[in-house]
Design a protein around this motif. Structure first.
Motif, PDB file in Angstrom:
ATOM      1  N   PHE A   1       0.846  -1.189   0.000  1.00 58.70           N
ATOM      2  CA  PHE A   1       0.000   0.000   0.000  1.00 58.70           C
ATOM      3  C   PHE A   1       0.883   1.241   0.000  1.00 58.70           C
ATOM      4  O   PHE A   1       1.818   1.353   0.797  1.00 58.70           O
ATOM      5  CB  PHE A   1      -0.898  -0.001   1.241  1.00 58.70           C
ATOM      6  CG  PHE A   1      -2.053   0.956   1.154  1.00 58.70           C
ATOM      7  CD1 PHE A   1      -3.303   0.509   0.768  1.00 58.70           C
ATOM      8  CD2 PHE A   1      -1.900   2.301   1.454  1.00 58.70           C
ATOM      9  CE1 PHE A   1      -4.387   1.388   0.677  1.00 58.70           C
ATOM     10  CE2 PHE A   1      -2.960   3.189   1.365  1.00 58.70           C
ATOM     11  CZ  PHE A   1      -4.210   2.724   0.980  1.00 58.70           C
ATOM     12  N   HIS A   2       0.550   2.170  -0.907  1.00 60.86           N
ATOM     13  CA  HIS A   2       1.283   3.426  -0.991  1.00 60.86           C
ATOM     14  C   HIS A   2       0.267   4.551  -1.065  1.00 60.86           C
ATOM     15  O   HIS A   2      -0.408   4.734  -2.080  1.00 60.86           O
ATOM     16  CB  HIS A   2       2.198   3.430  -2.221  1.00 60.86           C
ATOM     17  CG  HIS A   2       3.178   4.564  -2.227  1.00 60.86           C
ATOM     18  ND1 HIS A   2       2.982   5.725  -2.948  1.00 60.86           N
ATOM     19  CD2 HIS A   2       4.361   4.716  -1.594  1.00 60.86           C
ATOM     20  CE1 HIS A   2       4.002   6.544  -2.748  1.00 60.86           C
ATOM     21  NE2 HIS A   2       4.860   5.960  -1.936  1.00 60.86           N
ATOM     22  N   GLY A   3       0.105   5.271   0.029  1.00 60.44           N
ATOM     23  CA  GLY A   3      -0.883   6.324   0.078  1.00 60.44           C
ATOM     24  C   GLY A   3      -1.095   6.774   1.500  1.00 60.44           C
ATOM     25  O   GLY A   3      -0.391   6.352   2.413  1.00 60.44           O
ATOM     26  N   PRO A   4      -2.070   7.638   1.739  1.00 57.69           N
ATOM     27  CA  PRO A   4      -2.301   8.138   3.095  1.00 57.69           C
ATOM     28  C   PRO A   4      -2.822   7.037   4.021  1.00 57.69           C
ATOM     29  O   PRO A   4      -3.582   6.159   3.602  1.00 57.69           O
ATOM     30  CB  PRO A   4      -3.345   9.238   2.886  1.00 57.69           C
ATOM     31  CG  PRO A   4      -4.005   8.931   1.587  1.00 57.69           C
ATOM     32  CD  PRO A   4      -2.974   8.256   0.757  1.00 57.69           C
ATOM     33  N   TYR A   5      -2.425   7.120   5.289  1.00 56.87           N
ATOM     34  CA  TYR A   5      -2.853   6.089   6.240  1.00 56.87           C
ATOM     35  C   TYR A   5      -4.359   6.126   6.434  1.00 56.87           C
ATOM     36  O   TYR A   5      -4.987   5.113   6.784  1.00 56.87           O
ATOM     37  CB  TYR A   5      -2.127   6.261   7.571  1.00 56.87           C
ATOM     38  CG  TYR A   5      -2.811   7.188   8.556  1.00 56.87           C
ATOM     39  CD1 TYR A   5      -3.656   6.691   9.535  1.00 56.87           C
ATOM     40  CD2 TYR A   5      -2.617   8.566   8.497  1.00 56.87           C
ATOM     41  CE1 TYR A   5      -4.282   7.542  10.439  1.00 56.87           C
ATOM     42  CE2 TYR A   5      -3.240   9.420   9.378  1.00 56.87           C
ATOM     43  CZ  TYR A   5      -4.068   8.904  10.359  1.00 56.87           C
ATOM     44  OH  TYR A   5      -4.695   9.745  11.234  1.00 56.87           O
ATOM     45  N   THR A   6      -4.976   7.290   6.191  1.00 53.47           N
ATOM     46  CA  THR A   6      -6.430   7.392   6.297  1.00 53.47           C
ATOM     47  C   THR A   6      -7.120   6.422   5.335  1.00 53.47           C
ATOM     48  O   THR A   6      -8.092   5.747   5.706  1.00 53.47           O
ATOM     49  CB  THR A   6      -6.882   8.831   5.977  1.00 53.47           C
ATOM     50  OG1 THR A   6      -6.329   9.222   4.715  1.00 53.47           O
ATOM     51  CG2 THR A   6      -6.377   9.799   7.043  1.00 53.47           C
ATOM     52  N   MET A   7      -6.601   6.324   4.109  1.00 52.39           N
ATOM     53  CA  MET A   7      -7.191   5.417   3.129  1.00 52.39           C
ATOM     54  C   MET A   7      -6.837   3.961   3.441  1.00 52.39           C
ATOM     55  O   MET A   7      -7.642   3.056   3.212  1.00 52.39           O
ATOM     56  CB  MET A   7      -6.726   5.795   1.728  1.00 52.39           C
ATOM     57  CG  MET A   7      -7.376   7.053   1.185  1.00 52.39           C
ATOM     58  SD  MET A   7      -9.175   6.843   0.948  1.00 52.39           S
ATOM     59  CE  MET A   7      -9.198   5.722  -0.443  1.00 52.39           C
ATOM     60  N   ALA A   8      -5.634   3.725   3.962  1.00 48.54           N
ATOM     61  CA  ALA A   8      -5.258   2.358   4.338  1.00 48.54           C
ATOM     62  C   ALA A   8      -6.231   1.822   5.381  1.00 48.54           C
ATOM     63  O   ALA A   8      -6.677   0.667   5.323  1.00 48.54           O
ATOM     64  CB  ALA A   8      -3.832   2.331   4.871  1.00 48.54           C
ATOM     65  N   LEU A   9      -6.588   2.656   6.348  1.00 50.60           N
ATOM     66  CA  LEU A   9      -7.496   2.215   7.402  1.00 50.60           C
ATOM     67  C   LEU A   9      -8.885   1.916   6.826  1.00 50.60           C
ATOM     68  O   LEU A   9      -9.505   0.898   7.174  1.00 50.60           O
ATOM     69  CB  LEU A   9      -7.565   3.290   8.480  1.00 50.60           C
ATOM     70  CG  LEU A   9      -8.102   2.852   9.843  1.00 50.60           C
ATOM     71  CD1 LEU A   9      -7.453   3.668  10.956  1.00 50.60           C
ATOM     72  CD2 LEU A   9      -9.614   2.987   9.926  1.00 50.60           C
ATOM     73  N   LEU A  10      -9.356   2.771   5.932  1.00 50.02           N
ATOM     74  CA  LEU A  10     -10.685   2.555   5.361  1.00 50.02           C
ATOM     75  C   LEU A  10     -10.716   1.342   4.437  1.00 50.02           C
ATOM     76  O   LEU A  10     -11.702   0.597   4.422  1.00 50.02           O
ATOM     77  CB  LEU A  10     -11.139   3.807   4.622  1.00 50.02           C
ATOM     78  CG  LEU A  10     -11.359   5.058   5.494  1.00 50.02           C
ATOM     79  CD1 LEU A  10     -11.768   6.238   4.639  1.00 50.02           C
ATOM     80  CD2 LEU A  10     -12.385   4.786   6.585  1.00 50.02           C
ATOM     81  N   VAL A  11      -9.661   1.107   3.686  1.00 49.00           N
ATOM     82  CA  VAL A  11      -9.600  -0.089   2.839  1.00 49.00           C
ATOM     83  C   VAL A  11      -9.576  -1.339   3.717  1.00 49.00           C
ATOM     84  O   VAL A  11     -10.223  -2.352   3.427  1.00 49.00           O
ATOM     85  CB  VAL A  11      -8.366  -0.041   1.919  1.00 49.00           C
ATOM     86  CG1 VAL A  11      -8.141  -1.394   1.237  1.00 49.00           C
ATOM     87  CG2 VAL A  11      -8.525   1.040   0.864  1.00 49.00           C
ATOM     88  N   GLY A  12      -8.816  -1.290   4.831  1.00 45.08           N
ATOM     89  CA  GLY A  12      -8.720  -2.439   5.725  1.00 45.08           C
ATOM     90  C   GLY A  12     -10.058  -2.896   6.265  1.00 45.08           C
ATOM     91  O   GLY A  12     -10.253  -4.073   6.585  1.00 45.08           O
TER      92      GLY A  12
END
Length: 592
Positions: free
Chosen positions: A536-547
């Protein structure tokens, strides 16, 4: 003519030996010999030695003469030639609050017949109204032996008396205080501290949070200025801690009378003959509360069992969320979590947020700590359950974290369990999982297959590799290296990127995170529910929502690193399996 001794002056060192030995042996009697000297009409007891008694019971103690003589000889060998300290009498304990028995007096008279000068007898009765009984026995002229009851002067108190607790001593959002004996309790206290922090609880512990100044004054401030809970770590050596016994424990017992306070007892002392069962009477005994059952009647956590620490974390998490639930519902506000994986945590972190997840930081490099991830693996299911129990409509997360941690946290708060999750970024912008109708629809997710030399899996497990890159002009070198160096082989690989804009708009978060998860699931489904290897390469905000949407997949999560010879690479960090018991983290892969 020499006046007979009228008092026994019991000094601090001797008193501590007697009190500690008695505490450890209760409910049996114990005893030993006294050492000191005569001073005017008093006997000054400077030291006490414990001597095991053969066949000691709840009402009988007879010391071993051979052992006593050996201990006395060893003690005197270490004294200077002009030191007046010598054998001055006997001591033993009575579990019941009674003084010397006729048998005790007869025994002392027998010893005095062969001794010049007065001999002291001290009987110690823990928790009695008058815990110290004394007698002076001596041989008079013509061989007559007399025995007289005398006053025993205890050592002066080492601390000032405690006053009442202030009105604000208990605070629902305050830290959890850890009380322990450093000599043998430090490993247990540190382990509990790290787990509590990883679970989202702020901790006060002396080695990190005790500010410069007088220790007792700083402890008093910590114990009276807003705690929510405490953990008392009971180890065998806690019997020697006057700080715990005289300062921390009395305050904790006062605090525990408040309904909003929670006191946990972490018991590490084994029951005789049973190394995995703790002795539930030990806390009262070692802390000199026996024969009362002040601590024995409270819930104790067995630290000799693997589940002991997790039970403490679960109990305190539930206590925390119960205390915060009224405000969450009455104000209809989000349940808030602040997360950090880099800064060193302190008790001053306590604030308005409901939980403060602090992952133990790595000593060096950009990757998260393996130990920190293992702590998160243990606590994340407990934190997830506690958040779910609040029935909050929205969970709002702030702070910042490594992307593997963000994905894991999202997996612990899935859409099937938590209705809406909002993530606040460093600029205070809100990235929400629920579409609000103001999505500008400027960004679209594009899936690009990657042509690479496919290799057969050596274990028959299908694997797919996915790079989710939510920034413009991504560096694909590390992902290509992941594909080239994979030992297990991949059946398919793809890169998911956003096209149509240079920077993500937070209002697009719900749509893009859902679409990204759907694309990942489709890719895995094409190969028989394949294992997903996710970079994953991007903001942690999006990583959390994708998770949040990965609940049906087994996902190996990677972290980007450039520490190896300056070459960027993706290092495997976690395995996420939200749908299995003990998930969402089922394995930590990061090397130490």
């Amino acid at each position: 003519m020499t006046r007979p001794a009228t008092r026994i002056d019991l000094r601090q060192e001797a008193y501590e030996v007697i009190a500690v030995a008695t505490a450890k042996k209760l409910p049996q009697e114990t005893g030993g010999i006294l050492l000191g000297y005569g001073q005017d009409t008093d006997i000054v007891v400077t030291h006490a030695l414990e001597v095991d008694g053969e066949g000691a019971s709840t009402h009988r103690y007879v010391r071993d003469d051979v052992t006593a003589n050996a201990l006395l000889a060893a003690f005197l060998t270490e004294r200077a030639s002009d030191d007046p300290t010598g054998y001055i009498g006997e001591w033993h304990s009575h579990p019941a609050p009674v003084g010397p028995s006729p048998t005790d007096i007869t025994a002392m008279k027998a010893i005095a017949r062969d001794h010049d000068g007065p001999l002291a007898l001290v009987v110690y009765t823990p928790k009695g109204t008058h815990p110290l009984f004394g007698r002076i026995t001596r041989r008079q002229r013509w061989g007559r032996v007399t025995s007289k009851a005398v006053t025993v002067l205890p050592p002066p108190p080492r601390f000032e008396a405690l006053g009442p607790l202030p009105a604000d001593a208990v605070r629902a959002d305050g830290p959890v205080f850890i009380s322990y004996r450093q000599s043998d309790g430090t490993p247990q206290a540190e382990s509990i501290e790290n787990l509590l922090r990883a679970a989202g609880l702020v901790v006060w512990r002396d080695h990190r949070d005790l500010r410069p100044g007088t220790t007792t004054d700083r402890l008093e401030q910590a114990l009276t200025q807003g705690l929510s809970a405490a953990v008392l770590v009971v180890t065998p050596e806690i019997a020697h801690s006057d700080i715990v016994r005289e300062r921390e424990l009395p305050r904790l017992l006062q605090l525990d009378e408040h309904p909003a306070f929670s006191l946990c007892i972490a018991n590490t002392t084994a029951r005789a003959g049973s190394p995995t069962q703790c002795d539930y009477d030990a806390p009262d005994r070692l802390l000199r509360l026996a024969p009362s059952r002040t601590l024995a009647d409270k819930k104790q956590n067995n630290m000799l069992q693997p589940t002991g620490e997790s039970e403490i974390v679960r109990d305190l998490l539930m206590h925390r969320t119960e205390q915060r639930k009224p405000a969450t519902h009455s104000e209809d506000r989000p349940f808030t979590i602040r997360v950090q994986t880099r800064p060193v945590p302190f008790a001053m972190d306590a604030g308005e947020d409901d939980l403060h997840i602090r992952i133990q930081a790595a000593n060096e490099g950009r990757l998260p700590s393996r130990t920190g991830l293992q702590l998160l693996q243990t606590t994340l299911p407990l934190t997830s359950d506690a958040v779910y129990a609040t029935r909050a409509r929205t969970v709002r997360i702030g702070g910042g974290a490594h992307l593997s941690v963000a994905l894991a946290l999202g997996a612990a708060l899935p859409e099937t369990k938590i209705g809406n999750v909002e993530v606040v970024d460093a600029k205070n912008a809100l990235w929400a999982s629920a579409e609000a109708g103001d999505d500008p629809l400027t960004g679209e997710l594009h899936t690009q297959p990657v042509d690479f030399g496919k290799s057969e899996s050596h274990d028959g497990q299908n694997r797919v590799a996915v790079l989710v890159s939510l920034t413009p002009d991504p560096d694909l070198t590390a992902f290509e290296r992941l594909l080239d160096q994979s030992g297990g082989g991949f059946t398919e690989a793809a890169i998911l990127t956003v096209v149509g804009e240079d920077r993500l708009d937070p209002r697009e978060a719900a749509r893009l995170s859902t679409t990204a998860a759907q694309q990942i699931k489709r890719l895995a489904a094409r190969h028989g529910h394949a294992e997903v290897h996710l970079a994953f390469h991007g903001p942690y905000t999006m990583a959390l929502l994708v998770g949040r949407h990965l609940n049906t997949l087994r996902t190996v999560v990677y972290e980007w690193d450039n520490a190896t010879l300056g070459k960027p690479l993706y290092a495997p960090a976690l395995v996420l399996e939200p749908g299995v018991a003990g998930g969402p983290i089922t394995e930590v892969l990061l090397n130490p």
